[in-house]
Design a protein around this motif. Structure first.
Motif, short mmCIF file in Angstrom:
data_model
loop_
_atom_site.label_atom_id
_atom_site.label_comp_id
_atom_site.label_asym_id
_atom_site.label_seq_id
_atom_site.Cartn_x
_atom_site.Cartn_y
_atom_site.Cartn_z
N TYR A 152 0.82 -1.22 0.00
CA TYR A 152 0.00 0.00 0.00
C TYR A 152 0.85 1.27 0.00
N TYR A 153 2.12 1.13 -0.40
CA TYR A 153 3.09 2.23 -0.40
C TYR A 153 3.36 2.76 1.00
N GLY A 154 3.22 1.90 2.01
CA GLY A 154 3.49 2.28 3.39
C GLY A 154 2.23 2.69 4.13
N ALA A 155 2.32 2.72 5.46
CA ALA A 155 1.15 2.96 6.29
C ALA A 155 0.59 4.37 6.14
N GLY A 156 1.48 5.38 6.04
CA GLY A 156 0.99 6.75 5.86
C GLY A 156 0.25 6.90 4.55
N SER A 157 0.82 6.35 3.47
CA SER A 157 0.14 6.38 2.17
C SER A 157 -1.19 5.63 2.24
N HIS A 158 -1.19 4.52 2.96
CA HIS A 158 -2.42 3.72 3.10
C HIS A 158 -3.53 4.53 3.77
N ILE A 159 -3.18 5.25 4.82
CA ILE A 159 -4.17 6.09 5.51
C ILE A 159 -4.73 7.13 4.55
N VAL A 160 -3.85 7.79 3.80
CA VAL A 160 -4.30 8.82 2.87
C VAL A 160 -5.19 8.22 1.79
N THR A 161 -4.79 7.08 1.25
CA THR A 161 -5.58 6.42 0.20
C THR A 161 -6.96 6.05 0.71
N GLU A 162 -7.04 5.47 1.90
CA GLU A 162 -8.33 5.04 2.43
C GLU A 162 -9.21 6.22 2.84
N ALA A 163 -8.60 7.28 3.34
CA ALA A 163 -9.39 8.46 3.70
C ALA A 163 -10.09 9.04 2.47
N PHE A 164 -9.36 9.15 1.37
CA PHE A 164 -9.98 9.64 0.13
C PHE A 164 -11.00 8.63 -0.40
N ALA A 165 -10.72 7.34 -0.26
CA ALA A 165 -11.66 6.32 -0.74
C ALA A 165 -13.00 6.40 -0.02
N SER B 228 -3.82 19.49 5.84
CA SER B 228 -4.90 18.62 6.28
C SER B 228 -4.91 18.53 7.80
N ASP B 229 -5.90 17.83 8.33
CA ASP B 229 -5.81 17.40 9.72
C ASP B 229 -4.63 16.43 9.82
N PRO B 230 -4.07 16.24 11.01
CA PRO B 230 -2.90 15.36 11.13
C PRO B 230 -3.18 13.94 10.64
N VAL B 231 -2.31 13.46 9.78
CA VAL B 231 -2.39 12.08 9.29
C VAL B 231 -1.75 11.14 10.30
N LEU B 232 -0.62 11.56 10.86
CA LEU B 232 0.12 10.79 11.86
C LEU B 232 0.57 11.72 12.98
N THR B 233 0.64 11.20 14.17
CA THR B 233 1.30 11.87 15.29
C THR B 233 2.35 10.90 15.83
N LEU B 234 3.62 11.29 15.71
CA LEU B 234 4.70 10.38 16.04
C LEU B 234 5.60 10.96 17.13
N ARG B 235 6.10 10.07 17.98
CA ARG B 235 7.06 10.45 19.01
C ARG B 235 8.48 10.31 18.47
N THR B 236 9.38 11.12 18.97
CA THR B 236 10.81 10.98 18.71
C THR B 236 11.48 10.60 20.02
N VAL B 237 12.39 9.61 19.98
CA VAL B 237 13.01 9.09 21.21
C VAL B 237 14.51 8.91 21.01
N PHE B 238 15.21 8.67 22.11
CA PHE B 238 16.63 8.33 22.06
C PHE B 238 16.80 6.81 21.98
N PHE B 239 17.56 6.36 20.99
CA PHE B 239 18.05 4.98 20.95
C PHE B 239 19.43 4.93 21.61
N HIS B 240 19.72 3.80 22.25
CA HIS B 240 21.03 3.62 22.88
C HIS B 240 21.33 2.14 22.98
N ARG B 241 22.56 1.80 23.27
CA ARG B 241 22.93 0.41 23.49
C ARG B 241 22.37 -0.08 24.83
N LYS B 242 21.95 -1.33 24.86
CA LYS B 242 21.40 -1.89 26.09
C LYS B 242 22.43 -1.98 27.20
#
Length: 249
Positions: A37-50, A94-108
């Protein structure tokens, strides 16, 4: 060379359905020419218009070209982008399609916790060239709380993190784990984790070109369809599918 997944310019209907033409780019798992579906964000946009009986046709370009084509009105819209004053001159949001968090990755194997920006003093942070990470982190960098190391891609930053050349790398968890899954063996992926505290939350939008003759109409229809998806739980289901890796090729 772009990969055009659309009808010829100016075509407005397919078998009785209206067609909106949208530029797209590579940002797995949310946008990708090779993903389902060209990725989840694209999928949301496609289905919203559909939901409103509108068909979406995508053209995949490098990011600068994707923005330029839509800004000039050659294409009707582009996805997915954050807000800034410059873009507001040329696009309707548009209204927000996605709301995403940004985080720190680190070694365990590196104990890590933080609550305030000052807690990050002394750490070396990997950032990717051309990305904006929010006002808080930008200020912490300007105040020299963190030392930064700039790389040309997220993949390079993960290599640096694994090698211990940086201690922290900042990215959305969905995107980070997708990159790790697609580019690194299990033995390497198992060495990394992310801190749960978000650096910021950011909204990502469909931008509709003000030069599109039907800009206001497209905006109204998309927002209406998106609201239906949210109300039905379909939007949440797509985001859950992202975490399950269901959009991978």
């Amino acid at each position: 060379m772009s990969v055009i997944l659309a009808l010829a310019i100016g075509t407005q209907r397919i078998w009785g359905q209206e067609v909106i033409r949208i530029t797209n780019g590579e940002w797995p798992p949310f946008m990708s020419q090779t993903y389902k579906y060209y990725g989840a964000g694209s999928h949301i946009v496609t289905e919203a218009f559909a939901q409103e009986n509108i068909t979406v046709k995508y053209g995949f370009y490098p990011w600068k070209r994707a923005m330029k084509e839509a800004r000039e009105g050659t294409w009707d819209a582009t996805l997915l982008w954050g807000k800034n004053e410059e873009r507001e001159k040329y696009f309707l949001y548009s209204d927000p399609v996605l709301t995403l968090r940004t985080v720190f990755f680190h070694r365990k194997d590196m104990p890590f916790n933080w609550q305030k920006w000052k807690d990050l003093s002394g750490y070396k942070l990997g950032v990717t060239r051309g990305y904006y990470y929010g006002e808080g982190l930008t200020k912490a960098i300007e105040e020299n709380i963190l030392r930064i190391d700039v790389a040309n891609s997220d993949v390079i930053n993960f290599h640096k993190l694994l090698a211990g050349r940086i201690q922290l790398f900042v990215i959305e968890p969905e995107v980070g784990y997708e990159i790790l899954s697609e580019n690194f063996p299990h033995t390497s992926r198992d060495l990394l984790t992310n801190h749960p505290r978000p650096i910021r939350e950011a909204d990502w939008f469909l931008l509709i070109s003000k030069k599109s003759p039907k800009a206001a109409y497209w905006l109204e229809k998309f927002n209406k369809g998106l609201k239906k998806m949210v109300a039905s739980g379909r939007h949440d289901q797509i985001m859950e599918d992202v975490l399950l890796g269901k959009y991978r090729p």
